[in-house]
Design a protein around this motif. Structure first.
Motif, short mmCIF file in Angstrom:
data_model
loop_
_atom_site.label_atom_id
_atom_site.label_comp_id
_atom_site.label_asym_id
_atom_site.label_seq_id
_atom_site.Cartn_x
_atom_site.Cartn_y
_atom_site.Cartn_z
N MET A 1 0.85 -1.18 0.00
CA MET A 1 0.00 0.00 0.00
C MET A 1 0.90 1.23 0.00
N GLU A 2 0.53 2.21 -0.82
CA GLU A 2 1.37 3.40 -0.94
C GLU A 2 0.54 4.60 -1.37
N ILE A 3 1.10 5.77 -1.09
CA ILE A 3 0.55 7.03 -1.56
C ILE A 3 1.68 7.81 -2.21
N THR A 4 1.32 8.74 -3.06
CA THR A 4 2.30 9.62 -3.69
C THR A 4 2.12 11.02 -3.12
N VAL A 5 3.22 11.62 -2.66
CA VAL A 5 3.18 12.96 -2.08
C VAL A 5 4.03 13.87 -2.95
N LYS A 6 3.40 14.95 -3.46
CA LYS A 6 4.09 15.96 -4.26
C LYS A 6 4.12 17.25 -3.46
N ARG A 7 5.25 17.90 -3.41
CA ARG A 7 5.35 19.18 -2.70
C ARG A 7 5.70 20.26 -3.70
N ARG A 8 4.85 21.27 -3.75
CA ARG A 8 5.06 22.42 -4.63
C ARG A 8 5.11 23.67 -3.77
N THR A 9 6.32 24.13 -3.49
CA THR A 9 6.47 25.28 -2.61
C THR A 9 7.38 26.32 -3.25
N TRP A 10 7.32 27.52 -2.71
CA TRP A 10 8.13 28.62 -3.22
C TRP A 10 9.51 28.60 -2.59
N PHE A 11 10.16 29.73 -2.60
CA PHE A 11 11.56 29.87 -2.21
C PHE A 11 11.87 29.32 -0.82
N LEU A 12 11.16 29.75 0.20
CA LEU A 12 11.46 29.30 1.56
C LEU A 12 11.13 27.83 1.77
N GLY A 13 10.25 27.27 0.98
CA GLY A 13 9.91 25.86 1.08
C GLY A 13 11.04 24.95 0.62
N TRP A 14 11.97 25.47 -0.17
CA TRP A 14 13.10 24.67 -0.62
C TRP A 14 14.10 24.42 0.51
N LEU A 15 14.12 25.31 1.50
CA LEU A 15 15.15 25.24 2.52
C LEU A 15 14.95 24.10 3.51
N LEU A 16 13.71 23.81 3.89
CA LEU A 16 13.44 22.79 4.90
C LEU A 16 12.50 21.72 4.38
N PRO A 17 12.92 20.47 4.39
CA PRO A 17 11.96 19.41 4.06
C PRO A 17 10.98 19.23 5.21
N ILE A 18 9.81 18.71 4.90
CA ILE A 18 8.83 18.44 5.95
C ILE A 18 8.70 16.93 6.12
N SER A 19 8.51 16.51 7.37
CA SER A 19 8.30 15.10 7.68
C SER A 19 6.83 14.78 7.50
N ILE A 20 6.54 13.68 6.83
CA ILE A 20 5.16 13.25 6.60
C ILE A 20 4.84 12.14 7.59
N LYS A 21 3.69 12.28 8.26
CA LYS A 21 3.25 11.28 9.23
C LYS A 21 1.93 10.67 8.77
N PHE A 22 1.83 9.36 8.95
CA PHE A 22 0.60 8.63 8.67
C PHE A 22 0.15 8.01 9.98
N ASN A 23 -1.01 8.42 10.47
CA ASN A 23 -1.52 7.97 11.77
C ASN A 23 -0.47 8.16 12.87
N SER A 24 0.12 9.35 12.92
CA SER A 24 1.12 9.77 13.92
C SER A 24 2.45 9.03 13.83
N GLU A 25 2.72 8.34 12.74
CA GLU A 25 3.97 7.62 12.55
C GLU A 25 4.68 8.17 11.31
N ILE A 26 5.93 8.60 11.47
CA ILE A 26 6.68 9.19 10.35
C ILE A 26 6.92 8.13 9.27
N ILE A 27 6.52 8.47 8.05
CA ILE A 27 6.71 7.53 6.92
C ILE A 27 7.71 8.06 5.90
N GLY A 28 8.17 9.30 6.07
CA GLY A 28 9.16 9.85 5.15
C GLY A 28 9.17 11.37 5.21
N SER A 29 9.97 11.95 4.33
CA SER A 29 10.02 13.41 4.24
C SER A 29 10.06 13.81 2.77
#
Length: 144
Positions: A1-29
């Protein structure tokens, strides 16, 4: 089972990746303008993100969903203020270096620097109360 996450952010969004959580458990960034396929342990659940000094958004997802991480209006305004102030200081410092007399009053750059700092502090405080990013399901899963 999988989902696809796309991040489209401007200038400041390039500086810090965000951690993605599924049901309060980190699954990636995911970083700015990246697309990641992430494995999820269950068929459906709640997707959130974590980034320091930010309030999170929540969305219900299921296997096969394509989730887009977009910036909110407050985050876009912060990006614009950041870029404009950066350009202002670059141009004003170049004028001070290449001209014998400063085109600005002597305290102008000091006061404008303090003003820009105050604006950033205000936006950081505002970010405690509002989301910087929001989740949007771009297409529902075709798997049933």
């Amino acid at each position: 089972m999988e989902i696809t996450v796309k991040r489209r952010t401007w200038f400041l969004g390039w500086l810090l990746p965000i951690s993605i959580k599924f049901n309060s458990e980190i699954i990636g960034s995911v970083g700015g303008f990246h697309t990641r396929i992430m494995d999820i342990p269950e068929e459906s659940g709640t997707l959130t993100y974590y980034q320091p000094l930010d309030r999170t958004d929540r969305i219900e997802v299921k296997d096969g969903d394509l989730v887009l991480v977009k910036e909110t209006v407050i985050s876009q305004i912060l990006n614009i203020v950041f870029v404009l102030s950066l350009l202002f200081f670059i141009v004003s410092n170049r004028l001070n270096i290449y001209t014998e007399s400063s085109p600005y009053p002597s305290d102008f750059l000091k006061v404008s620097g303090i003003a820009v700092t105050i604006i950033f502090v205000v936006f950081i405080i505002i970010s405690f109360f509002f989301n910087s990013y929001k989740f949007v399901i771009e297409n529902n899963s075709s798997k049933e």
